[in-house]
Design a protein around this motif. Structure first.
Motif, PDB file in Angstrom:
ATOM      1  N   LYS A   1      49.460  -4.473  67.150  1.00  0.00           N
ATOM      2  CA  LYS A   1      49.288  -3.716  65.916  1.00  0.00           C
ATOM      3  C   LYS A   1      50.842  -3.160  65.941  1.00  0.00           C
ATOM      4  N   THR A   2      51.551  -3.614  64.874  1.00  0.00           N
ATOM      5  CA  THR A   2      52.957  -3.288  64.996  1.00  0.00           C
ATOM      6  C   THR A   2      53.408  -2.344  63.477  1.00  0.00           C
ATOM      7  N   LEU A   3      54.232  -1.547  63.734  1.00  0.00           N
ATOM      8  CA  LEU A   3      54.857  -0.785  62.691  1.00  0.00           C
ATOM      9  C   LEU A   3      56.522  -1.233  62.528  1.00  0.00           C
ATOM     10  N   LEU A   4      56.943  -1.893  61.783  1.00  0.00           N
ATOM     11  CA  LEU A   4      58.196  -1.974  61.159  1.00  0.00           C
ATOM     12  C   LEU A   4      58.829  -0.700  60.721  1.00  0.00           C
ATOM     13  N   LEU A   5      59.890  -0.202  61.262  1.00  0.00           N
ATOM     14  CA  LEU A   5      60.386   1.049  60.631  1.00  0.00           C
ATOM     15  C   LEU A   5      61.829   0.440  60.246  1.00  0.00           C
ATOM     16  N   SER A   6      62.161   0.741  58.893  1.00  0.00           N
ATOM     17  CA  SER A   6      63.319   0.201  58.347  1.00  0.00           C
ATOM     18  C   SER A   6      63.793   0.633  57.042  1.00  0.00           C
ATOM     19  N   GLU A   7      64.722   1.624  56.687  1.00  0.00           N
ATOM     20  CA  GLU A   7      65.345   2.051  55.718  1.00  0.00           C
ATOM     21  C   GLU A   7      65.213   1.053  54.689  1.00  0.00           C
ATOM     22  N   ILE A   8      66.299  -0.208  55.152  1.00  0.00           N
ATOM     23  CA  ILE A   8      66.483  -1.150  54.104  1.00  0.00           C
ATOM     24  C   ILE A   8      65.264  -2.337  54.135  1.00  0.00           C
TER      25      ILE A   8
ATOM     26  N   ARG B   1      55.231   9.476  63.740  1.00  0.00           N
ATOM     27  CA  ARG B   1      54.220   9.832  64.638  1.00  0.00           C
ATOM     28  C   ARG B   1      52.661   9.858  64.021  1.00  0.00           C
ATOM     29  N   ARG B   2      52.595  10.318  62.829  1.00  0.00           N
ATOM     30  CA  ARG B   2      51.579  10.423  62.154  1.00  0.00           C
ATOM     31  C   ARG B   2      50.729   9.003  61.860  1.00  0.00           C
ATOM     32  N   LEU B   3      51.962   8.027  61.329  1.00  0.00           N
ATOM     33  CA  LEU B   3      51.737   6.864  61.032  1.00  0.00           C
ATOM     34  C   LEU B   3      51.076   6.019  62.258  1.00  0.00           C
ATOM     35  N   ILE B   4      51.744   6.133  63.494  1.00  0.00           N
ATOM     36  CA  ILE B   4      51.393   5.424  64.641  1.00  0.00           C
ATOM     37  C   ILE B   4      49.800   6.105  65.294  1.00  0.00           C
ATOM     38  N   LYS B   5      49.587   7.374  64.960  1.00  0.00           N
ATOM     39  CA  LYS B   5      48.316   7.689  65.296  1.00  0.00           C
ATOM     40  C   LYS B   5      47.251   7.168  64.244  1.00  0.00           C
ATOM     41  N   ASN B   6      47.534   7.166  62.981  1.00  0.00           N
ATOM     42  CA  ASN B   6      46.446   6.867  61.806  1.00  0.00           C
ATOM     43  C   ASN B   6      46.320   5.202  61.931  1.00  0.00           C
ATOM     44  N   GLU B   7      47.240   4.723  62.109  1.00  0.00           N
ATOM     45  CA  GLU B   7      47.184   3.182  62.147  1.00  0.00           C
ATOM     46  C   GLU B   7      46.766   2.435  63.210  1.00  0.00           C
ATOM     47  N   LYS B   8      46.997   3.213  64.461  1.00  0.00           N
ATOM     48  CA  LYS B   8      46.687   2.600  65.680  1.00  0.00           C
ATOM     49  C   LYS B   8      47.613   1.802  66.355  1.00  0.00           C
ATOM     50  N   ILE B   9      48.884   2.129  65.887  1.00  0.00           N
ATOM     51  CA  ILE B   9      50.106   1.230  66.456  1.00  0.00           C
ATOM     52  C   ILE B   9      50.231   1.016  67.814  1.00  0.00           C
ATOM     53  N   GLU B  10      50.723   0.081  68.190  1.00  0.00           N
ATOM     54  CA  GLU B  10      50.832  -0.396  69.715  1.00  0.00           C
ATOM     55  C   GLU B  10      52.154  -0.652  69.917  1.00  0.00           C
ATOM     56  N   ILE B  11      53.059  -0.955  68.977  1.00  0.00           N
ATOM     57  CA  ILE B  11      54.577  -1.337  69.264  1.00  0.00           C
ATOM     58  C   ILE B  11      55.152  -1.014  67.934  1.00  0.00           C
ATOM     59  N   LEU B  12      56.452  -0.418  68.128  1.00  0.00           N
ATOM     60  CA  LEU B  12      57.153  -0.091  67.055  1.00  0.00           C
ATOM     61  C   LEU B  12      58.453  -1.055  67.064  1.00  0.00           C
ATOM     62  N   HIS B  13      58.716  -1.750  65.646  1.00  0.00           N
ATOM     63  CA  HIS B  13      59.832  -2.635  65.522  1.00  0.00           C
ATOM     64  C   HIS B  13      61.026  -1.767  64.611  1.00  0.00           C
ATOM     65  N   CYS B  14      61.939  -1.744  65.179  1.00  0.00           N
ATOM     66  CA  CYS B  14      63.147  -0.772  64.644  1.00  0.00           C
ATOM     67  C   CYS B  14      64.177  -1.576  64.008  1.00  0.00           C
ATOM     68  N   GLY B  15      64.549  -1.278  62.607  1.00  0.00           N
ATOM     69  CA  GLY B  15      65.434  -2.214  61.817  1.00  0.00           C
ATOM     70  C   GLY B  15      66.509  -1.986  62.142  1.00  0.00           C
ATOM     71  N   ARG B  16      67.164  -1.030  62.888  1.00  0.00           N
ATOM     72  CA  ARG B  16      68.714  -0.783  63.328  1.00  0.00           C
ATOM     73  C   ARG B  16      68.419  -0.113  64.498  1.00  0.00           C
ATOM     74  N   CYS B  17      69.645  -0.101  65.270  1.00  0.00           N
ATOM     75  CA  CYS B  17      69.824   0.990  66.241  1.00  0.00           C
ATOM     76  C   CYS B  17      69.938   2.212  65.982  1.00  0.00           C
ATOM     77  N   LEU B  18      70.366   2.398  64.836  1.00  0.00           N
ATOM     78  CA  LEU B  18      70.861   3.969  64.095  1.00  0.00           C
ATOM     79  C   LEU B  18      70.387   3.667  62.708  1.00  0.00           C
ATOM     80  N   PRO B  19      69.543   4.470  62.297  1.00  0.00           N
ATOM     81  CA  PRO B  19      68.812   5.677  62.695  1.00  0.00           C
ATOM     82  C   PRO B  19      67.465   5.298  63.423  1.00  0.00           C
ATOM     83  N   GLU B  20      67.096   4.114  62.894  1.00  0.00           N
ATOM     84  CA  GLU B  20      65.752   3.855  63.344  1.00  0.00           C
ATOM     85  C   GLU B  20      65.290   3.611  64.775  1.00  0.00           C
TER      86      GLU B  20
END
Length: 382
Positions: free
Chosen positions: A3-10, A84-103
């Motif tokens: 279960k993956t969370l993509l974090l990306s401003e863009i 952190r709230r999303l990870i807990k509620n969605e039972k996220i197992e890994i985070l994918h960060c869209g950029r090194c900064l800030p994500e």
């Protein structure tokens, strides 16, 4: 797949190569395993209601990505709590960060405090720009060192990580952005479509990209008078918006090129594809400005998929998008001279231009179509 969370401003509906890259990747993965945390923007609600991806909108924009200012600290604390709230509620197992900064730094904090692993995308210009600041260098080093994998958009971006940031080769990988070759495909010249674009009977040069200094629109404008002298019906069509727009409009007036430049920022995706299909040559006249480079250049891939010869500046990873001197040319875009020569050549020899366009289409189909790339992507994400 975890279960993956993509974090990306863009992220769509925001226009841009990286956002389109993420959309194409994550909509091809099992939707039940994907959650997106994207930046807030106008029209996001309407877009998200039609998206196959479960999407949350977070306040990911900030004037400061450093930690020395109060605003920077508050920014990271606020986004950290939301993620952190999303990870807990969605039972996220890994985070994918869209950029090194800030994500990526948010990923570092999440891993340190909660043990959730993360991977980080690298675009080239992000790490090069961060290197100009000691504070941002420290933050980016944390993000890079904590990541499980670093996914680079080009070999050039990977070399920057390996040579300048001492990233371990074992966790540094290259996955090029691709294109849907069924959607971006060649079309015969259509005078009716050209008429709707106000392109009828014109030799059309097309650029797609944000109006920023490193994209080099100004240098192509400076090349126009010499091109127009040889080919009076030349039109330079520009799709994009950005901070350089007013400067570029003034430059057009200074050069007396008002009849030969068209700004086309308010068009939809289908119209953009028609522009690719109906132009004569696609040019991305990019250059390096300070440490700001072109990481890859997905628009060059899209243009080749539509069967068009391409020209790009010799900055960053643009040379990796094409078969050099076969489907396109790499030139020095710090002056207009080479742009004048290559564009004039393609206008003078339309048969050669058509041949280059066909080679570009074959190149994209064999190496940069999502049908091929998604196989590699799934291997990295499993």
């Amino acid at each position: 797949m975890r279960k993956t969370l993509l974090l990306s401003e863009i992220f769509p509906p925001v226009k841009g190569g990286s956002g389109r890259w993420f959309w194409e990747v994550y909509t091809r993965l099992p939707a039940e395993n994907i959650v997106v945390a994207a930046g807030q923007t106008e029209s996001a609600y309407n877009f998200d209601t039609t998206s196959p991806l479960k999407t949350y909108r977070l306040p990911l924009s900030s004037h400061s990505w450093g930690l020395k200012s109060k605003s920077g600290l508050l920014y990271y604390w606020r986004v950290y709590r939301e993620v952190r709230r999303l990870i807990k509620n969605e039972k996220i197992e890994i985070l994918h960060c869209g950029r090194c900064l800030p994500e990526g730094f948010i990923g570092y904090l999440i891993k340190k405090l909660h043990g959730i692993p993360y991977i980080c995308y690298i675009h080239g210009e992000d790490v090069e720009t961060a290197a100009t600041s000691r504070e941002l260098t420290w933050i980016v080093n944390k993000a890079l060192n904590g990541a499980t994998k670093l996914i680079c958009n080009s070999q050039n971006s990977a070399r920057i990580l390996l040579d300048k940031w001492d990233s371990p080769p074992s966790k540094t990988f290259v996955i090029n952005p691709g294109v849907d070759a069924l959607q971006f495909s060649p079309a015969t010249p259509d005078e009716n479509i050209k008429a709707t674009l106000n392109w009828e009977n014109r030799n059309v040069i097309l650029t797609v990209g944000r109006l920023q200094e490193r994209k080099g629109h100004d240098m192509l404008m400076k090349a126009l008078p010499a091109i127009v002298d040889k080919f009076p019906l030349t039109l330079y069509a520009i799709i994009g918006n950005g901070e350089q727009k007013e400067h570029l409009k003034k430059l057009v007036e200074t050069l007396s090129m008002e009849k030969h430049v068209m700004f086309m920022d308010e068009i939809n995706d289908q119209q953009m594809i028609q522009c690719y299909q109906q132009c004569d040559v696609f040019v991305l006249p990019n250059r390096t400005v300070d440490n700001d480079i072109e990481g890859f250049g997905i628009v060059l891939v899209e243009a080749q998929a539509c069967g068009k010869p391409v020209i790009a500046g010799n900055s960053g990873g643009t040379s990796e998008t094409m078969k050099i001197n076969e489907s396109g040319f790499i030139v020095d875009c710090n002056t207009p001279n080479e742009l004048v020569k290559k564009i004039s050549y393609l206008f003078s020899y339309p048969d050669k231009a058509n041949e280059m366009g066909k080679l570009g289409r074959a190149h994209v189909e064999s190496t940069l179509d999502w049908k091929q790339l998604i196989i590699l992507i799934k291997q990295h994400f499993n």
